[in-house]
Scaffold this active site. Structure first.
Site, PDB file in Angstrom:
ATOM      1  CE  LYS A   3       5.250  -1.043   7.257  1.00 57.08           C
ATOM      2  NZ  LYS A   3       5.102  -1.849   8.730  1.00 57.08           N
ATOM      3  CG  ASN A 106       7.539  -2.980  10.810  1.00 61.51           C
ATOM      4  OD1 ASN A 106       6.844  -2.222  10.273  1.00 61.51           O
ATOM      5  ND2 ASN A 106       6.799  -4.137  11.145  1.00 61.51           N
ATOM      6  CG  HIS A 109       3.747  -4.009   4.025  1.00 61.02           C
ATOM      7  ND1 HIS A 109       3.296  -4.655   4.966  1.00 61.02           N
ATOM      8  CD2 HIS A 109       3.088  -3.406   2.836  1.00 61.02           C
ATOM      9  CE1 HIS A 109       2.138  -5.174   4.591  1.00 61.02           C
ATOM     10  NE2 HIS A 109       1.897  -4.666   2.881  1.00 61.02           N
ATOM     11  CD  GLU A 120      -0.152  -4.968   0.515  1.00 62.53           C
ATOM     12  OE1 GLU A 120       0.829  -5.221   0.191  1.00 62.53           O
ATOM     13  OE2 GLU A 120      -0.837  -5.457   1.470  1.00 62.53           O
TER      14      GLU A 120
END
Ligand code: CMP
Length: 131
Positions: A3, A106, A109, A120
């Site tokens: 991320k 965080n 993913h 995805e």
């Protein structure tokens, strides 16, 4: 996905190194940036959740690494490997315990099912980008 927070903090290389050393085969890898629109599409499953707008805004704030990983029992093992969604609850030694700052920032993913992993993966990669 690695991320935007982990990329901005310079942790992407260390995270990828840990992933590879943990036995995941990198089938596809891309450095890119989501727009608000594409982040919204990626996380459409969460569109009714109260955190959706913040999530979309956060995920489109900077570049990310997208990857398709392969390993036996990859979904379950990877979720253990990265730790709980909220880094405050992540086990010691997990990616989120070591690199994440908050439930939004965080670090990483991971897909939560084989079905979502396929969706995805197709979101980011064509068949010509997988090896
Ligand atoms: P991720 O695994 O990318 O899936 C959805 C993301 O929404 C999640 O990680 C968190 O970064 C973010 N998020 C923010 N608030 C929450 C929450 N209360 N529960 C779950 N996910 C949240």
């Amino acid at each position: 996905m690695i991320k935007p927070d982990a990329v901005a903090n310079g942790h992407a290389g260390a995270i990828l190194d840990r992933i590879i050393k943990a036995g995941y085969k990198v089938v596809a890898l891309k450095y890119t940036k989501l727009s608000a629109e594409t982040a919204g599409q990626f996380y459409a499953v969460h569109s009714e959740r109260p955190f959706y707008n913040d999530l979309v805004s956060f995920m489109s704030q900077g570049p990310i690494y997208a990857a398709i990983l392969e390993k036996d029992n990859a979904i379950e093992d990877f979720r253990k490997f990265i730790g709980a969604t909220d880094p405050a609850k992540a086990d010691a030694g997990t990616i989120r315990a070591d690199f994440a700052k908050s439930i939004d920032a965080n670090a990483i993913h991971g897909s939560d099912s084989d079905e979502n992993a396929a969706i995805e993966g197709n979101f980011f990669f064509s068949n010509f980008e997988r090896f």
